[in-house]
Design a protein around this motif. Structure first.
Motif, PDB file in Angstrom:
ATOM      1  N   ALA A  48      -0.629   7.131   0.131  1.00  0.00           N
ATOM      2  CA  ALA A  48      -1.755   7.268  -0.798  1.00  0.00           C
ATOM      3  C   ALA A  48      -1.887   8.707  -1.286  1.00  0.00           C
ATOM      4  N   GLY A  49      -1.686   9.661  -0.405  1.00  0.00           N
ATOM      5  CA  GLY A  49      -1.765  11.058  -0.822  1.00  0.00           C
ATOM      6  C   GLY A  49      -0.712  11.396  -1.864  1.00  0.00           C
ATOM      7  N   MET A  50       0.520  10.928  -1.630  1.00  0.00           N
ATOM      8  CA  MET A  50       1.579  11.222  -2.591  1.00  0.00           C
ATOM      9  C   MET A  50       1.336  10.517  -3.924  1.00  0.00           C
ATOM     10  N   VAL A  51       0.870   9.278  -3.880  1.00  0.00           N
ATOM     11  CA  VAL A  51       0.641   8.533  -5.118  1.00  0.00           C
ATOM     12  C   VAL A  51      -0.537   9.121  -5.900  1.00  0.00           C
ATOM     13  N   VAL A  52      -1.641   9.382  -5.223  1.00  0.00           N
ATOM     14  CA  VAL A  52      -2.836   9.884  -5.918  1.00  0.00           C
ATOM     15  C   VAL A  52      -2.584  11.278  -6.496  1.00  0.00           C
ATOM     16  N   TYR A  53      -2.125  12.194  -5.663  1.00  0.00           N
ATOM     17  CA  TYR A  53      -1.925  13.560  -6.160  1.00  0.00           C
ATOM     18  C   TYR A  53      -0.710  13.670  -7.078  1.00  0.00           C
ATOM     19  N   GLY A  54       0.312  12.853  -6.836  1.00  0.00           N
ATOM     20  CA  GLY A  54       1.428  12.803  -7.773  1.00  0.00           C
ATOM     21  C   GLY A  54       0.983  12.257  -9.123  1.00  0.00           C
ATOM     22  N   GLY A  55       0.113  11.243  -9.101  1.00  0.00           N
ATOM     23  CA  GLY A  55      -0.448  10.705 -10.339  1.00  0.00           C
ATOM     24  C   GLY A  55      -1.302  11.731 -11.069  1.00  0.00           C
ATOM     25  N   LEU A  56      -2.088  12.487 -10.323  1.00  0.00           N
ATOM     26  CA  LEU A  56      -2.871  13.559 -10.961  1.00  0.00           C
ATOM     27  C   LEU A  56      -1.951  14.612 -11.581  1.00  0.00           C
TER      28      LEU A  56
END
Length: 110
Positions: free
Chosen positions: A32-40
């Protein structure tokens, strides 16, 4: 009915909640951290007109945030296990548990 939380809180003998971890939460924190911050980061790349500058930075930051949350959870669980082991040893020897010391900054003690 399942809970949305990654941990379950159980009451101990002293009345304080004890956490039990769901093993999938560790993977969830990291992904979730990689997806959320990667998405940002991807959104910032699109907004700023850059090509793949902020996306890897976001993914790395998300991984670091997920690792931080995982280590924090594991340290809490490790402390609880040590306290439980100490209580068992005291019970075997016959020593009573010392009275609970309340932290004035802990909102659960109020």
């Amino acid at each position: 009915m399942s809970s949305m939380s990654s941990t379950r809180k159980l009451k101990t003998r002293t009345g304080k909640p004890e956490k039990k971890v769901d093993p999938a939460s560790i993977t969830g924190y990291l992904l979730a951290g990689m997806v959320v911050y990667g998405g940002l980061g991807w959104l910032i790349d699109k907004w700023a007109g850059t090509s793949d500058v902020f996306t890897p930075i976001g993914v790395i930051f998300g991984l670091a945030a997920g690792l931080f949350l995982t280590f924090r959870l594991v340290s809490v669980l490790e402390r609880q296990e040590r306290e439980a082991l100490l209580r068992k040893r005291r019970a075997l020897v016959g020593i009573e548990d010392p009275p609970e010391q309340h932290d004035p900054q802990d909102p659960q003690d109020l």
